[in-house]
Design a protein around this motif. Structure first.
Motif, PDB file in Angstrom:
ATOM      1  N   ASP A 132       0.807  -1.204   0.000  1.00 47.85           N
ATOM      2  CA  ASP A 132       0.000   0.000   0.000  1.00 47.85           C
ATOM      3  C   ASP A 132       0.849   1.266   0.000  1.00 47.85           C
ATOM      4  O   ASP A 132       0.377   2.343   0.262  1.00 47.85           O
ATOM      5  CB  ASP A 132      -0.907  -0.013   1.246  1.00 47.85           C
ATOM      6  CG  ASP A 132      -2.287   0.497   0.889  1.00 47.85           C
ATOM      7  OD1 ASP A 132      -2.519   0.674  -0.312  1.00 47.85           O
ATOM      8  OD2 ASP A 132      -3.087   0.719   1.807  1.00 47.85           O
ATOM      9  N   ARG A 175       3.674   2.867  -6.004  1.00 49.52           N
ATOM     10  CA  ARG A 175       3.088   1.667  -5.419  1.00 49.52           C
ATOM     11  C   ARG A 175       3.100   0.580  -6.488  1.00 49.52           C
ATOM     12  O   ARG A 175       2.991   0.876  -7.684  1.00 49.52           O
ATOM     13  CB  ARG A 175       1.648   1.948  -4.973  1.00 49.52           C
ATOM     14  CG  ARG A 175       1.556   2.734  -3.661  1.00 49.52           C
ATOM     15  CD  ARG A 175       0.110   2.933  -3.244  1.00 49.52           C
ATOM     16  NE  ARG A 175      -0.667   3.537  -4.295  1.00 49.52           N
ATOM     17  CZ  ARG A 175      -1.651   2.931  -4.954  1.00 49.52           C
ATOM     18  NH1 ARG A 175      -1.990   1.699  -4.679  1.00 49.52           N
ATOM     19  NH2 ARG A 175      -2.306   3.550  -5.910  1.00 49.52           N
ATOM     20  N   ARG A 357      -6.073   5.678   2.131  1.00 50.50           N
ATOM     21  CA  ARG A 357      -6.749   5.021   1.014  1.00 50.50           C
ATOM     22  C   ARG A 357      -7.888   4.163   1.548  1.00 50.50           C
ATOM     23  O   ARG A 357      -7.682   3.298   2.381  1.00 50.50           O
ATOM     24  CB  ARG A 357      -5.772   4.143   0.237  1.00 50.50           C
ATOM     25  CG  ARG A 357      -4.567   4.903  -0.243  1.00 50.50           C
ATOM     26  CD  ARG A 357      -3.649   4.001  -1.019  1.00 50.50           C
ATOM     27  NE  ARG A 357      -4.289   3.552  -2.244  1.00 50.50           N
ATOM     28  CZ  ARG A 357      -4.374   4.296  -3.343  1.00 50.50           C
ATOM     29  NH1 ARG A 357      -3.850   5.488  -3.368  1.00 50.50           N
ATOM     30  NH2 ARG A 357      -4.984   3.833  -4.409  1.00 50.50           N
TER      31      ARG A 357
END
Ligand code: NAI
Length: 676
Positions: A132, A175, A357
């Motif tokens: 993440d 990412r 997120r």
């Protein structure tokens, strides 16, 4: 052969796959130092003549794949020739991997940065464990160089010109999911499926990835010039060529060679060799190690803090609480009025939305931020930070309440900018547990926290404050309790001088431009307006009184007139839509000594701070000023800059300025005592 290997292991599995496992000796993470590359070279030699079914390169460290080159080796490079030879040798090893006749896979868990990503790009395929956070990148630009093991060449073909240039020019980390969508990696899978996915790429190899045709078309000679013009415009907004040559060189390399053939690799090596020995790169490497030193001030073994209580939900307290929630802590935030707490929560919510997120993560953050007006919430906190109004009586009475409420082992900290910690401590029962944790506004953006030890502070409390600052991702700078601590103390004479210059009739724009030409991120006038002239006046008054230094009239007049800078729309500049309205400086003449009048007072103040023991040594002082004020990182810090200019030269220049403009420039006596 394997006995002689210190950093790699080779394992041939029953399916005919050769696993090359990097596990650098005596290190917690893998780096591509000279010895590591030499060993890899020896491992690759037999695979060339007798290719196995496939080769999978992976890491034996839980911490990740490969974090980059070994930066310590950069410091040992004596000259350009030596740097060139080192890079060419490294390129040779990586190219050898790229040329193997069998399928090759980089199996990446955690960080693959710099040389680590370059090695991975030399494999035919890349498979990556999902994460993440940003784990893949080419951050070389941050050290004043560019990739050197084919990293200015391979990504152009793999992901196309815009994405490749973005990776190199910004140094940002991607990412895995983002890297997959742009084509930098072939597969992203949950960590437990990584080995299966890597094997599958060997057994059923798809055609190797190439960037789509329209992105590759940008590599054609005619189009390159057009694209380069746009890239240079973007780079120009962030970095001046004379300060930071590396991004400019990357664009030039690509324009000249189009990432083609051995010429491109050789040019890459020549260019990086030149960059390695520039003062910019040497100083950025220095800054990297200074940052490491600050991180290392924290004790690794310290148990992490889980519960934080913050008092005062204004600009600073609200942001400190929000930042700490984002770092995983449970936080209670206290203020006098519910409506202030509601406003702080709303601001926090916006930050959570921006930085986290997914709905679950945002909801979790909200649940870890509790607000209230009762001090009782502090009862189970391990750390308490006070960020209330800047008044001694208010702070004394609050710490009285806190002492009666909190657990005996809790650490008590104040965020005060100007009140003596010794005075706050006077009314406490156990002043030994009181320290300063001085954050900077905006908290989310400024990495430094000054950790203030008062005369009464226990060493253990100071260490815990350092550990806490580090735990929440900040860089701790231990400072003595002295007016302005380090950062405001150094900035004050610089800002004052800008105002003196303005009062003498020098255009504001010329003043700001001179500071930026030196390498400051923002000119002093714009900075004063941005911080708020009322805040600036307060600091100037405190320091003026402490060090017998007059407060500039123009500053006082502005504040009296309610012109507070950006927040009121009018300060030294008029502000519109968050932007200072600057006039044209063409044709306006700057005084010959403008830059020195702005910069040298900071160096003089730095020497004064050293003499008074505000910080422990020159390196920590340079680090604090760079991370606290943005002082031109490529110059390596104020004292390092003074040394590179020559201590005698700087002293003589200060004396000359004192003769011309007044005693405020007089060189501090401690200059003469610095080791040459
Ligand atoms: P602020 O005025 O925005 O917030 C102070 C808050 O404390 C207000 O919400 C007020 O209602 C609350 N408060 C006052 N007395 C209280 C009490 N007895 N109990 C509970 N809450 C109380 O002030 P700001 O700018 O956030 O500053 C707070 C502290 O941080 C000050 O000590 C200041 O010197 C320091 N500081 C400020 C910086 C800045 O740039 N504003 C930078 C670094 C430190």
């Amino acid at each position: 052969m394997s006995e002689a290997m210190r950093h790699w292991r080779r394992h041939d599995d029953p399916q005919g796959i050769t696993w090359l496992i990097i596990d650098c000796a005596d290190a917690s993470s893998n780096t591509l130092g000279r010895e590591v590359l030499e060993e890899l070279d020896r491992l690759l030699a037999p695979l060339e003549s007798r290719p196995p079914r496939g080769v999978i390169v992976c890491s034996g460290k839980p911490s990740g794949f490969i974090v980059g080159a070994d930066i310590r080796e950069f410091e040992q490079l004596a000259d350009e020739q030596q740097a060139y030879a080192m890079v060419r040798q490294g390129q040779g090893v990586i190219n050898r991997l790229a040329r193997l006749k069998c399928p090759t896979v980089a199996m990446i868990r955690g960080h693959a940065l710099g040389g680590g990503l370059e090695l991975a790009m030399a494999c035919r395929y890349r498979v990556c464990a999902d994460a993440d956070r940003g784990t893949l990148g080419l951050p070389e630009v941050q050290l004043g160089i560019h990739p050197g093991f084919g990293g200015t060449v391979r990504p152009i073909h793999l992901v196309g010109v815009p994405a490749a240039m973005d990776l190199m020019l910004t140094g940002r980390s991607l990412r895995p999911a983002r890297a997959r969508s742009m084509g930098l990696v072939d597969r992203v899978v949950p960590e437990e499926n990584l080995e299966d996915a890597a094997r599958a790429l060997v057994h059923r190899p798809p055609p190797p990835r190439r960037a789509p045709l329209q992105l590759r078309a940008m590599n054609l000679p005619g189009i390159r010039q057009l694209v380069a013009r746009r890239l240079r415009r973007e780079v120009g907004k962030k970095a001046r060529r004379e300060h930071y040559p590396a991004p400019w060189e990357m664009i030039d390399l690509w324009v000249r060679h189009g990432a083609r053939g051995d010429a491109a690799y050789d040019a890459e090596a020549r260019s990086i060799a030149r960059l390695f020995v520039t003062p910019t790169s040497r100083n950025l490497v220095r800054v990297y190690f200074l940052q490491d030193r600050m991180k290392g001030l924290a004790q690794r073994a310290a148990a992490p803090v889980k519960r934080l209580h913050v008092v005062g939900a204004g600009v600073m307290g609200g942001d400190i609480a929000t930042w700490s929630v984002l770092q995983g802590l449970d936080v209670t935030l206290q203020d006098r009025e519910q409506k202030i707490l509601d406003a702080a929560r709303e601001r926090a919510g916006k930050q959570f939305e921006k930085r986290l997120r997914g709905k679950d993560a945002v909801a979790d953050a909200h649940s870890r931020l509790r607000t209230g007006t009762d001090v009782a919430a502090a009862a189970d906190a391990e750390v308490v930070i006070e960020a209330i109004v800047e008044r001694l009586d208010a702070k004394q009475s609050l710490f009285g309440e806190l002492e009666a409420t909190v657990d005996g082992s809790a650490l008590l900290a104040t965020n005060t900018s100007s009140i003596r910690l010794e005075s706050i401590g006077e009314s406490m029962r156990e002043s030994g547990r009181l320290v300063g944790l001085h954050f900077f506004n905006p908290v989310a953006q400024l990495p430094l926290v000054e950790v203030i030890r008062a005369k009464h502070s226990d060493g253990d409390a100071v260490q815990r404050a350092i550990d806490f600052a580090r735990q929440i991702g900040k860089l701790p700078l231990p400072c003595a309790s002295s007016p302005g601590f380090l950062v405001n103390r150094i900035l004050a004479p610089y800002m004052n001088e800008a105002m003196h210059l303005h009062e003498e009739g020098v255009a504001l724009e010329l003043i700001d431009e001179a500071a930026r030409a030196f390498g400051m991120p923002m000119g002093p006038v714009e900075l004063a307006d941005t911080v708020g002239l009322d805040v600036g006046l307060h600091v100037a008054e405190i320091l003026g009184e402490a060090f017998d230094r007059p407060v500039p009239d123009s500053l006082r007049r502005k504040v009296d007139a309610g012109e507070l800078g950006r927040k009121s729309g009018q300060g030294f500049y008029t502000w519109r839509d968050g932007k200072a309205q600057k006039g044209d400086v063409a044709g306006k003449q700057a005084p010959e000594d403008l830059e020195d009048r702005l910069i040298l007072p900071m160096l003089n103040e730095a020497v004064a701070c050293l003499a008074e023991g505000v910080v422990d040594d020159e390196d920590l002082l340079d680090a604090g000023v760079i991370f606290g004020t943005g002082f031109a990182p490529f110059r390596g810090g104020p004292l390092h800059y003074a040394r590179s200019r020559g201590l005698d030269t700087v002293q003589a220049r200060l004396e000359a300025l004192a003769e011309r403009h007044g005693e405020r420039f007089r060189a501090h006596a401690h200059w003469a005592r610095l080791d040459a």
